[in-house]
Design a protein around this motif. Structure first.
Motif, short mmCIF file in Angstrom:
data_model
loop_
_atom_site.label_atom_id
_atom_site.label_comp_id
_atom_site.label_asym_id
_atom_site.label_seq_id
_atom_site.Cartn_x
_atom_site.Cartn_y
_atom_site.Cartn_z
N ASP A 162 0.98 -1.13 0.23
CA ASP A 162 -0.12 0.03 0.15
C ASP A 162 0.92 1.20 0.13
O ASP A 162 1.44 1.19 0.79
CB ASP A 162 -0.44 -0.13 0.93
N LYS A 212 0.98 5.08 0.95
CA LYS A 212 -0.16 6.56 1.59
C LYS A 212 1.21 7.07 1.35
O LYS A 212 1.92 7.80 0.69
CB LYS A 212 0.26 6.25 3.18
N THR A 246 -4.82 6.23 1.08
CA THR A 246 -3.84 5.18 0.95
C THR A 246 -4.65 4.57 -0.42
O THR A 246 -5.59 4.17 -0.82
CB THR A 246 -4.25 4.12 2.21
N PRO A 306 -4.56 1.26 -2.67
CA PRO A 306 -4.22 0.10 -2.50
C PRO A 306 -2.95 -0.60 -3.25
O PRO A 306 -3.10 0.16 -4.21
CB PRO A 306 -5.15 -0.22 -2.43
N LYS A 307 -2.66 -2.07 -2.87
CA LYS A 307 -1.98 -2.48 -3.21
C LYS A 307 -2.85 -2.55 -5.21
O LYS A 307 -3.49 -3.68 -4.27
CB LYS A 307 -1.31 -4.11 -2.39
#
Length: 174
Positions: A63, A65, A75, A77-78
Motif C-alpha cells: 500500500d 500512503k 492510501t 491500495p496494493k
C-alpha cells in the motif's frame, strides 16, 4: 574615489553570492530526494484550490500512503496505480505544498503548486444549513411580552435623553 566604488561593488557582489549559496544547496538536496525504487507523480502539478489531482504510483508492492498539507491523507491500495483527491478550498494561491509518497519503508516527495483562480469543474462542497433568517418581516415568533419590553426600553431611553437635555438647558439660564 574610484577605488571606493569598486570595493563597494565587490563587497556587495560577494555578500549576495554568500547569501544565495545555502538556497542553491537546499535545492540540490530536494531534487535528489525523489530517487526511489518506485515511481510516483501528481497530475496536474499546478492546480487551483478546490480542484482535483491524480496521485499516481508505479512499482510499489505494498500500500502507498500519500500525505500533504493541502489534502487529506490517501492510501493507494496494493494493485492500484492511482487515486483522485480534491485539493482543499483554503489552499493559498502561489504556494507550493509537498506531497509525500510512502511505499513500505521508502518515501519520496514532489511539489504541488496552487494556482490563482478557481477550477473549471470544482469539487462540490458539503451543504451547511445556516440559521433561519426570519419570516419575511411579519411578527411571527414574537410574543407580546418581548414587544412590550422592547417598547419600554425605547420609551425609557427617549425619556431619559429628553430629561437630561432639559436639565442642562435649565442650568445655563437658557
Amino acid at each position: 574615489m574610484r577605488a571606493i566604488r569598486v570595493a563597494s561593488a565587490v563587497l556587495l557582489g560577494l555578500t549576495a553570492l554568500t547569501l544565495t549559496a545555502p538556497v542553491a544547496a537546499a535545492g540540490d538536496e530536494r531534487d535528489h530526494h525523489d530517487v526511489t525504487p518506485f515511481g510516483f507523480h501528481v497530475s496536474p502539478s499546478t492546480i487551483a484550490a478546490g480542484g482535483r489531482v491524480t496521485l499516481a504510483v508505479d512499482g510499489c508492492r505494498s500500500d502507498t500512503k500519500v500525505t500533504s498539507g493541502v489534502f487529506d491523507a490517501v492510501t493507494i491500495p496494493k494493485g492500484q496505480s492511482s487515486a483522485v483527491v480534491p485539493v482543499d478550498w483554503d489552499a493559498r494561491p502561489g504556494t507550493s505544498y509537498r506531497v509525500t509518497f510512502q511505499c513500505g519503508k521508502d518515501d519520496g516527495y514532489t511539489e504541488l503548486t496552487i494556482a490563482h483562480g478557481h477550477p473549471s469543474n470544482p469539487t462540490p462542497l458539503p451543504l451547511h444549513h445556516g440559521v433561519k433568517a426570519g419570516v419575511g418581516g411579519t411578527l411571527g415568533g414574537f410574543d407580546l411580552g418581548e414587544i412590550g419590553l422592547g417598547a419600554a426600553l425605547i420609551a425609557g431611553s427617549v425619556g431619559t435623553a429628553y430629561y437630561w437635555t432639559r436639565r442642562r438647558s435649565g442650568e445655563h439660564g437658557g
